[in-house]
Scaffold this motif. Structure first.
Motif, mmCIF file in Angstrom:
data_model
loop_
_atom_site.group_PDB
_atom_site.id
_atom_site.type_symbol
_atom_site.label_atom_id
_atom_site.label_comp_id
_atom_site.label_asym_id
_atom_site.label_seq_id
_atom_site.Cartn_x
_atom_site.Cartn_y
_atom_site.Cartn_z
ATOM 1 N N ARG A 131 -13.261 7.106 22.303
ATOM 2 C CA ARG A 131 -14.119 6.771 21.164
ATOM 3 C C ARG A 131 -15.234 7.802 20.998
ATOM 4 O O ARG A 131 -15.437 8.668 21.844
ATOM 5 C CB ARG A 131 -14.688 5.363 21.340
ATOM 6 C CG ARG A 131 -13.585 4.318 21.473
ATOM 7 C CD ARG A 131 -14.045 2.903 21.218
ATOM 8 N NE ARG A 131 -12.900 1.994 21.300
ATOM 9 C CZ ARG A 131 -12.045 1.772 20.317
ATOM 10 N NH1 ARG A 131 -12.208 2.395 19.145
ATOM 11 N NH2 ARG A 131 -11.026 0.936 20.475
ATOM 12 N N ARG A 132 -15.910 7.683 19.891
ATOM 13 C CA ARG A 132 -16.931 8.655 19.525
ATOM 14 C C ARG A 132 -18.004 8.807 20.611
ATOM 15 O O ARG A 132 -18.540 9.891 20.825
ATOM 16 C CB ARG A 132 -17.570 8.228 18.203
ATOM 17 C CG ARG A 132 -18.477 9.264 17.578
ATOM 18 C CD ARG A 132 -19.073 8.715 16.305
ATOM 19 N NE ARG A 132 -18.035 8.435 15.320
ATOM 20 C CZ ARG A 132 -17.536 9.338 14.475
ATOM 21 N NH1 ARG A 132 -17.988 10.575 14.507
ATOM 22 N NH2 ARG A 132 -16.610 9.005 13.592
ATOM 23 N N ASP A 133 -18.303 7.718 21.319
ATOM 24 C CA ASP A 133 -19.333 7.780 22.362
ATOM 25 C C ASP A 133 -18.801 8.333 23.683
ATOM 26 O O ASP A 133 -19.536 8.415 24.677
ATOM 27 C CB ASP A 133 -19.962 6.408 22.586
ATOM 28 C CG ASP A 133 -18.961 5.367 23.100
ATOM 29 O OD1 ASP A 133 -17.775 5.710 23.309
ATOM 30 O OD2 ASP A 133 -19.362 4.198 23.275
ATOM 31 N N GLY A 134 -17.514 8.690 23.722
ATOM 32 C CA GLY A 134 -16.917 9.245 24.927
ATOM 33 C C GLY A 134 -16.271 8.224 25.835
ATOM 34 O O GLY A 134 -15.618 8.600 26.815
ATOM 35 N N SER A 135 -16.424 6.938 25.553
ATOM 36 C CA SER A 135 -15.759 5.930 26.374
ATOM 37 C C SER A 135 -14.252 6.015 26.163
ATOM 38 O O SER A 135 -13.783 6.330 25.069
ATOM 39 C CB SER A 135 -16.267 4.537 26.033
ATOM 40 O OG SER A 135 -15.993 4.221 24.673
ATOM 41 N N ALA A 136 -13.516 5.742 27.218
ATOM 42 C CA ALA A 136 -12.061 5.898 27.162
ATOM 43 C C ALA A 136 -11.372 4.683 27.754
ATOM 44 O O ALA A 136 -11.822 4.128 28.769
ATOM 45 C CB ALA A 136 -11.634 7.148 27.922
ATOM 46 N N VAL A 137 -10.277 4.286 27.108
ATOM 47 C CA VAL A 137 -9.410 3.231 27.615
ATOM 48 C C VAL A 137 -8.042 3.845 27.852
ATOM 49 O O VAL A 137 -7.403 4.348 26.915
ATOM 50 C CB VAL A 137 -9.309 2.053 26.633
ATOM 51 C CG1 VAL A 137 -8.331 1.008 27.172
ATOM 52 C CG2 VAL A 137 -10.672 1.438 26.387
ATOM 53 N N VAL A 138 -7.608 3.824 29.106
ATOM 54 C CA VAL A 138 -6.312 4.372 29.485
ATOM 55 C C VAL A 138 -5.290 3.245 29.507
ATOM 56 O O VAL A 138 -5.524 2.198 30.116
ATOM 57 C CB VAL A 138 -6.390 5.043 30.865
ATOM 58 C CG1 VAL A 138 -4.995 5.295 31.440
ATOM 59 C CG2 VAL A 138 -7.175 6.341 30.768
ATOM 60 N N THR A 139 -4.171 3.463 28.819
ATOM 61 C CA THR A 139 -3.055 2.530 28.854
ATOM 62 C C THR A 139 -1.965 3.126 29.723
ATOM 63 O O THR A 139 -1.526 4.266 29.489
ATOM 64 C CB THR A 139 -2.510 2.257 27.445
ATOM 65 O OG1 THR A 139 -3.546 1.686 26.644
ATOM 66 C CG2 THR A 139 -1.328 1.305 27.490
ATOM 67 N N ALA A 140 -1.542 2.374 30.738
ATOM 68 C CA ALA A 140 -0.560 2.879 31.694
ATOM 69 C C ALA A 140 0.379 1.766 32.115
ATOM 70 O O ALA A 140 -0.008 0.589 32.140
ATOM 71 C CB ALA A 140 -1.264 3.449 32.929
ATOM 72 N N PRO A 141 1.626 2.100 32.462
ATOM 73 C CA PRO A 141 2.522 1.093 33.021
ATOM 74 C C PRO A 141 1.930 0.507 34.297
ATOM 75 O O PRO A 141 1.220 1.199 35.041
ATOM 76 C CB PRO A 141 3.809 1.876 33.316
ATOM 77 C CG PRO A 141 3.711 3.121 32.501
ATOM 78 C CD PRO A 141 2.256 3.430 32.390
ATOM 79 N N ALA A 142 2.227 -0.738 34.550
ATOM 80 C CA ALA A 142 1.655 -1.405 35.721
ATOM 81 C C ALA A 142 2.008 -0.682 37.019
ATOM 82 O O ALA A 142 1.214 -0.682 37.970
ATOM 83 C CB ALA A 142 2.139 -2.853 35.769
ATOM 84 N N ASN A 143 3.180 -0.045 37.063
ATOM 85 C CA ASN A 143 3.585 0.646 38.292
ATOM 86 C C ASN A 143 2.868 1.983 38.472
ATOM 87 O O ASN A 143 3.007 2.623 39.515
ATOM 88 C CB ASN A 143 5.100 0.866 38.319
ATOM 89 C CG ASN A 143 5.601 1.674 37.143
ATOM 90 O OD1 ASN A 143 5.239 1.406 36.000
ATOM 91 N ND2 ASN A 143 6.452 2.653 37.398
ATOM 92 N N GLU A 144 2.091 2.424 37.474
ATOM 93 C CA GLU A 144 1.340 3.675 37.588
ATOM 94 C C GLU A 144 -0.170 3.446 37.600
ATOM 95 O O GLU A 144 -0.939 4.319 38.002
ATOM 96 C CB GLU A 144 1.672 4.605 36.409
ATOM 97 C CG GLU A 144 3.119 5.029 36.300
ATOM 98 C CD GLU A 144 3.515 6.035 37.374
ATOM 99 O OE1 GLU A 144 2.632 6.529 38.102
ATOM 100 O OE2 GLU A 144 4.720 6.329 37.482
ATOM 101 N N ALA A 145 -0.606 2.290 37.136
ATOM 102 C CA ALA A 145 -2.025 2.077 36.855
ATOM 103 C C ALA A 145 -2.909 2.265 38.082
ATOM 104 O O ALA A 145 -3.953 2.938 38.012
ATOM 105 C CB ALA A 145 -2.226 0.684 36.267
#
Length: 350
Positions: free
Chosen positions: A60-74
């Motif tokens: 997002r514009r403020d630099g916050s990040a949400v990573v989406t990953a498979p459960a076996n990689e998270a």
């Protein structure tokens, strides 16, 4: 402990914010390995070498990040690769590229993101120097042990081993014995090296790619065209100045081949093989072509690739306003000065 963002991260956030401002978007979805590795400070994004990324991220514009990953990689990603991000685990078969309304997709901002990655930041540059130095030294150590009876595959295997031992990925390993030095991309075979051989390595660490080419011989001399190909490379270096378009540089390189006696107007030598171009979070970012309008940034990495039958030269350099810095240097390798820059020559192992 999860990795912490480096001092480069705020500058990357600012570059992304500028893209979002220009596109009137609130966030950007990163899915390409080169973009994810860049933003997340060199994270290893894939499981197979060169494979698709195993996670995506909305920044997002403020630099916050949400990573989406498979459960076996998270868990692994959180512990080893991705710092400063919220992790959202999904089923292993779920789509990682789904975006919310108002989110810009990185596939729709390829050129803007390429420009954002171009100018190396301080941590990136230090990492790049270390990778270049270590890869060059590893290549020297392996090639010094080569013998005429060594097969191309055996030499390639030793080069790959050395790259992995340095904590890097062997992105490209090419080897040509004396009977195959006219091949542009010599994937290794069981053929012995014979009296002369070329080795090419591209290695990736922290997301950054270095590329270099080295030659060895077992007696005899180098081809007469070896000096000419070094002059073509020197012209490429001289042409690569901040602000210039890649297509203009390529035009200068094309003229250089003919000026130095390689090729002819009816058979332009530069068309026989690609000439390389910018590098960094991709091996070629992009490969320079006649229509390439991207401009050279101050602090950008390049790996030019002058080639003619039986001769080739390549190293990874960083271009600044004051000149260039060769990253892939091993002081133990023999060199010759070309317009003030030490360039590698063939290592005689006879």
């Amino acid at each position: 402990m999860p990795p912490s963002p480096t001092a480069d991260r705020p500058h990357k956030r600012a570059r992304l914010a500028a893209i979002l401002d220009a596109r009137d978007a609130e966030a950007i979805l990163l899915t390409a390995p080169e973009n994810l590795a860049w933003f997340f400070d060199g994270a290893r994004t894939s499981v197979p070498y060169g494979g698709a990324a195993v996670f995506s991220a909305i920044v997002r514009r403020d630099g916050s990040a949400v990573v989406t990953a498979p459960a076996n990689e998270a868990a692994r990603l959180a512990e080893e690769e991705v710092g400063g991000a919220e992790i959202r685990a999904v089923d292993w078969y779920a789509d990682l590229a789904g975006a919310e309304p108002g989110v810009l997709h990185d596939t729709d901002a390829v050129e803007e993101l390429r420009a954002a990655r171009a100018a190396l930041l301080p941590v990136e540059r230090e990492r790049y120097r270390a990778l270049g130095r270590e890869t060059a030294r590893a290549m020297t150590a392996v090639l010094r042990d080569a013998r005429p009876r060594t097969s191309e595959r055996d030499l390639a295997g030793e080069l790959a081993r050395a790259v992995v031992a340095a904590g890097a990925d062997p992105v490209t390993i090419l080897v040509a014995g004396e009977g195959r030095t006219q091949v542009q991309h010599p994937l290794p075979t069981r053929t012995p090296l014979g009296r002369r051989a070329m080795a090419v390595v591209s290695a990736r660490r922290h997301g950054l790619h270095v590329s270099l080419t080295r030659w060895v011989r077992f007696g005899g001399g180098a081809p007469d065209t070896e000096r000419a190909i070094r002059e073509v490379e020197a012209d490429a270096f001289a042409a690569t100045r901040p602000g210039r378009e890649l297509r203009a540089i390529l035009s200068d390189i094309a003229a250089s081949y003919e000026r130095h006696g390689l090729g002819s107007p009816s058979r332009p030598a530069w068309l026989a093989h690609h000439q390389g171009g910018p590098t960094g979070y991709l091996g070629r970012d992009p490969k320079a072509g006649p229509a390439s309008t991207a401009r050279v940034a101050t602090g950008q990495a390049f790996a030019w690739n002058p080639w003619a039958p039986h001769v080739k030269i390549e190293d990874t350099v960083v271009v600044d306003d004051s000149g260039l810095e060769v990253l892939t240097v091993d002081p133990a390798w023999p060199t010759v000065g070309v317009r003030g820059v030490a360039r590698p020559v063939e290592l005689d192992l006879s």
